[in-house]
Scaffold this motif. Structure first.
Motif, PDB file in Angstrom:
ATOM      1  N   ALA A  53       0.825  -1.213   0.000  1.00  0.00           N
ATOM      2  CA  ALA A  53       0.000   0.000   0.000  1.00  0.00           C
ATOM      3  C   ALA A  53       0.855   1.257   0.000  1.00  0.00           C
ATOM      4  CB  ALA A  53      -0.930  -0.014   1.218  1.00  0.00           C
ATOM      5  N   CYS A  54       1.931   1.227   0.796  1.00  0.00           N
ATOM      6  CA  CYS A  54       2.816   2.388   0.862  1.00  0.00           C
ATOM      7  C   CYS A  54       3.472   2.653  -0.491  1.00  0.00           C
ATOM      8  CB  CYS A  54       3.879   2.156   1.932  1.00  0.00           C
ATOM      9  SG  CYS A  54       5.101   3.470   2.035  1.00  0.00           S
ATOM     10  N   SER A  55       3.938   1.572  -1.147  1.00  0.00           N
ATOM     11  CA  SER A  55       4.583   1.731  -2.452  1.00  0.00           C
ATOM     12  C   SER A  55       3.611   2.283  -3.476  1.00  0.00           C
ATOM     13  CB  SER A  55       5.141   0.387  -2.929  1.00  0.00           C
ATOM     14  OG  SER A  55       6.152  -0.071  -2.067  1.00  0.00           O
ATOM     15  N   ILE A  56       2.380   1.772  -3.470  1.00  0.00           N
ATOM     16  CA  ILE A  56       1.379   2.251  -4.433  1.00  0.00           C
ATOM     17  C   ILE A  56       1.071   3.723  -4.202  1.00  0.00           C
ATOM     18  CG2 ILE A  56      -1.048   2.036  -5.100  1.00  0.00           C
ATOM     19  CD1 ILE A  56      -0.800  -0.962  -4.662  1.00  0.00           C
ATOM     20  N   LEU A  57       0.916   4.087  -2.942  1.00  0.00           N
ATOM     21  CA  LEU A  57       0.584   5.487  -2.648  1.00  0.00           C
ATOM     22  C   LEU A  57       1.742   6.418  -3.007  1.00  0.00           C
ATOM     23  CD1 LEU A  57      -1.241   5.088   0.780  1.00  0.00           C
ATOM     24  CD2 LEU A  57      -2.237   5.911  -1.355  1.00  0.00           C
ATOM     25  N   ALA A  58       2.959   6.037  -2.621  1.00  0.00           N
ATOM     26  CA  ALA A  58       4.098   6.932  -2.795  1.00  0.00           C
ATOM     27  C   ALA A  58       4.527   7.067  -4.246  1.00  0.00           C
ATOM     28  CB  ALA A  58       5.272   6.443  -1.944  1.00  0.00           C
ATOM     29  N   HIS A  59       4.484   5.971  -4.986  1.00  0.00           N
ATOM     30  CA  HIS A  59       5.069   5.981  -6.324  1.00  0.00           C
ATOM     31  C   HIS A  59       4.037   6.077  -7.446  1.00  0.00           C
ATOM     32  CE1 HIS A  59       8.874   5.128  -4.463  1.00  0.00           C
ATOM     33  NE2 HIS A  59       8.395   4.027  -3.890  1.00  0.00           N
ATOM     34  N   ILE A  60       2.759   5.799  -7.171  1.00  0.00           N
ATOM     35  CA  ILE A  60       1.763   5.804  -8.249  1.00  0.00           C
ATOM     36  C   ILE A  60       0.632   6.806  -7.979  1.00  0.00           C
ATOM     37  CG2 ILE A  60       0.097   4.401  -9.525  1.00  0.00           C
ATOM     38  CD1 ILE A  60       1.848   1.973  -8.963  1.00  0.00           C
ATOM     39  N   ARG A  61      -0.097   6.596  -6.883  1.00  0.00           N
ATOM     40  CA  ARG A  61      -1.340   7.364  -6.724  1.00  0.00           C
ATOM     41  C   ARG A  61      -1.108   8.818  -6.303  1.00  0.00           C
ATOM     42  NH1 ARG A  61      -5.598   2.874  -4.320  1.00  0.00           N
ATOM     43  NH2 ARG A  61      -5.279   1.399  -6.036  1.00  0.00           N
ATOM     44  N   LEU A  62      -0.132   9.080  -5.447  1.00  0.00           N
ATOM     45  CA  LEU A  62       0.098  10.473  -5.058  1.00  0.00           C
ATOM     46  C   LEU A  62       0.591  11.314  -6.234  1.00  0.00           C
ATOM     47  CD1 LEU A  62       1.536  10.421  -1.422  1.00  0.00           C
ATOM     48  CD2 LEU A  62      -0.522  11.548  -2.233  1.00  0.00           C
ATOM     49  N   PRO A  63       1.604  10.846  -7.016  1.00  0.00           N
ATOM     50  CA  PRO A  63       1.985  11.650  -8.193  1.00  0.00           C
ATOM     51  C   PRO A  63       0.832  11.818  -9.185  1.00  0.00           C
ATOM     52  CG  PRO A  63       3.659  10.001  -7.714  1.00  0.00           C
ATOM     53  CD  PRO A  63       2.500   9.689  -6.839  1.00  0.00           C
ATOM     54  N   ARG A  64       0.054  10.764  -9.354  1.00  0.00           N
ATOM     55  CA  ARG A  64      -1.060  10.853 -10.297  1.00  0.00           C
ATOM     56  C   ARG A  64      -2.127  11.822  -9.782  1.00  0.00           C
ATOM     57  NH1 ARG A  64      -3.048   6.207 -14.115  1.00  0.00           N
ATOM     58  NH2 ARG A  64      -4.906   7.176 -14.972  1.00  0.00           N
ATOM     59  N   LEU A  65      -2.422  11.766  -8.493  1.00  0.00           N
ATOM     60  CA  LEU A  65      -3.392  12.694  -7.927  1.00  0.00           C
ATOM     61  C   LEU A  65      -2.884  14.128  -8.040  1.00  0.00           C
ATOM     62  CD1 LEU A  65      -5.946  13.373  -6.295  1.00  0.00           C
ATOM     63  CD2 LEU A  65      -4.598  12.992  -4.220  1.00  0.00           C
ATOM     64  N   GLY A  66      -1.606  14.327  -7.757  1.00  0.00           N
ATOM     65  CA  GLY A  66      -1.037  15.673  -7.889  1.00  0.00           C
ATOM     66  C   GLY A  66      -1.149  16.202  -9.304  1.00  0.00           C
ATOM     67  N   PRO A 193       7.043  11.406 -10.605  1.00  0.00           N
ATOM     68  CA  PRO A 193       7.333  12.429  -9.585  1.00  0.00           C
ATOM     69  C   PRO A 193       8.327  13.470 -10.067  1.00  0.00           C
ATOM     70  CG  PRO A 193       7.309  10.235  -8.605  1.00  0.00           C
ATOM     71  CD  PRO A 193       7.222  10.038 -10.088  1.00  0.00           C
ATOM     72  N   GLU A 194       9.298  13.053 -10.883  1.00  0.00           N
ATOM     73  CA  GLU A 194      10.282  14.014 -11.385  1.00  0.00           C
ATOM     74  C   GLU A 194       9.621  15.066 -12.278  1.00  0.00           C
ATOM     75  OE1 GLU A 194      10.584  10.718 -11.578  1.00  0.00           O
ATOM     76  OE2 GLU A 194      12.065  10.423  -9.969  1.00  0.00           O
ATOM     77  N   THR A 195       8.749  14.591 -13.186  1.00  0.00           N
ATOM     78  CA  THR A 195       8.050  15.535 -14.068  1.00  0.00           C
ATOM     79  C   THR A 195       7.172  16.479 -13.261  1.00  0.00           C
ATOM     80  OG1 THR A 195       7.979  13.805 -15.765  1.00  0.00           O
ATOM     81  CG2 THR A 195       6.536  15.697 -16.070  1.00  0.00           C
ATOM     82  N   LEU A 196       6.484  15.910 -12.287  1.00  0.00           N
ATOM     83  CA  LEU A 196       5.577  16.719 -11.472  1.00  0.00           C
ATOM     84  C   LEU A 196       6.343  17.792 -10.701  1.00  0.00           C
ATOM     85  CD1 LEU A 196       2.568  16.883 -10.765  1.00  0.00           C
ATOM     86  CD2 LEU A 196       3.013  15.389  -8.825  1.00  0.00           C
TER      87      LEU A 196
END
Length: 338
Positions: A53-66, A193-196
């Motif tokens: 869950a932590c990996s999904i949130l940190a690397h996928i869903r948070l950057p996508r939500l941002g 995350p880098e692009t964001l």
């Protein structure tokens, strides 16, 4: 006071939608795991993830939500600014050729097989070039009126659309052409995350300046002569607003591809909620646009087994919303916008 309360209510709704977006997906994350993730992030300097869950949130869903929040807000603020400057409720961020130029730049990058980050940079360069061409045509005519800016944008749009068609014709049909088509459809799945991190600060600064300039946009909406009589430097304000709105449009397109209808429809919803004054319309557009694109992205990644490009979802929902808002648009065309 009513407008401020509406803004506050919309902000709370945005928080609810954003929280729900982090929890739903092919790997559902319960709310208590989401709260544990944020609490551990605040309390622990070591950001290493030890759970799925932590990996999904940190690397996928948070950057996508941002990316969804930023893109939706930026396109909506850009569209509201364009509509105020051009005094036309049917204007969208692509009026000066920014979208077609970005499409050409991205397609050129794909054909040249450059790295992914350079495709975004190429899209940004194409978008900027198209807007410079459109405004340059208006300046060459010796007339900097709104009508000539629109004419220059039409010419620029036509040119870069034709150039994009040439690139699609020349592209390898098995590898490059599908990439170009998928990019043009608009998606948040390739945001890193880098692009964001590269686009976040300039986008927030540009939106903040445009929101601060709401008072000047109100004056411009009444006409150039009326704005000058109120002491507004019309040409300076118009050029600055067009530059910032185009910058927002170019940055979003370079990050996510072409996502249509957000900049056209959302400002009308914002006006329904807080009235016609741009001091409230611009921040309301940012909040409403962020909600709209986050919700559209949630639908895009959950409706079917294969993810649907979010640009398709915004076009489908945008058409429906526009038809619902059509009486309001007709009133605007007959009234203050004429």
């Amino acid at each position: 006071m009513k407008g401020a309360a509406t803004l506050a209510t919309t902000f709370v709704l945005l928080l609810v939608v954003a929280t729900a977006s982090l929890c739903i997906g092919r790997y559902p994350i319960p709310f208590h795991e989401l709260s544990d993730f944020f609490l551990s992030s605040f309390n622990t300097a070591d950001a290493t993830c030890h759970s799925v869950a932590c990996s999904i949130l940190a690397h996928i869903r948070l950057p996508r939500l941002g990316a969804a929040l930023l893109t939706g807000a930026a396109l909506s603020v850009s569209g509201a600014s364009y509509q105020a400057v051009f005094r036309n409720p049917l204007v969208s961020p692509g009026i000066l050729g920014a979208l077609s130029g970005a499409g050409f730049g991205a397609a050129l990058g794909i054909i040249l097989n450059v790295p992914q980050w350079m495709i975004g940079a190429s899209a940004f360069a194409g978008s900027t070039l198209a807007v410079v061409l459109g405004t340059g045509i208006a300046r060459l005519s010796g007339d900097s009126s709104v009508l000539m800016l629109i004419f220059g944008g039409l010419v620029s749009n036509a040119l870069f659309t034709a150039l994009l068609s040439i690139l699609k014709y020349l592209a390898d049909p098995d590898s490059q052409l599908p990439d170009i088509v998928f990019w043009l459809l608009g998606t948040l799945s390739r945001v890193t995350p880098e692009t964001l991190s590269l686009v976040t600060i300039p986008m927030i600064c540009a939106m903040a300046v445009l929101c601060i300039m709401g008072r000047y946009l109100d004056a411009l909406s009444m006409g150039d002569d009326e704005a000058r009589s109120l002491g507004v430097p019309v040409r300076l304000v118009r050029n600055l607003v067009v530059t910032l709105a185009t910058l927002l449009c170019a940055l979003t397109v370079s990050m996510t591809g072409i996502i249509g209808w957000v900049g056209l429809v959302i400002p009308h919803i914002a006006r329904l909620l807080v009235g016609p004054g741009n001091r409230l319309v611009l921040p309301m557009s940012a909040l409403t646009g962020a909600i709209f694109l986050t919700f559209s992205d949630d639908l895009a990644r959950n409706l079917s087994a294969a993810e649907i490009p979010v640009g398709i979802m915004t076009e489908l929902s945008g058409v429906i919303l526009f038809l619902l808002l059509l009486p309001r648009v007709k009133t605007s065309l007959r009234g203050n916008w004429r």
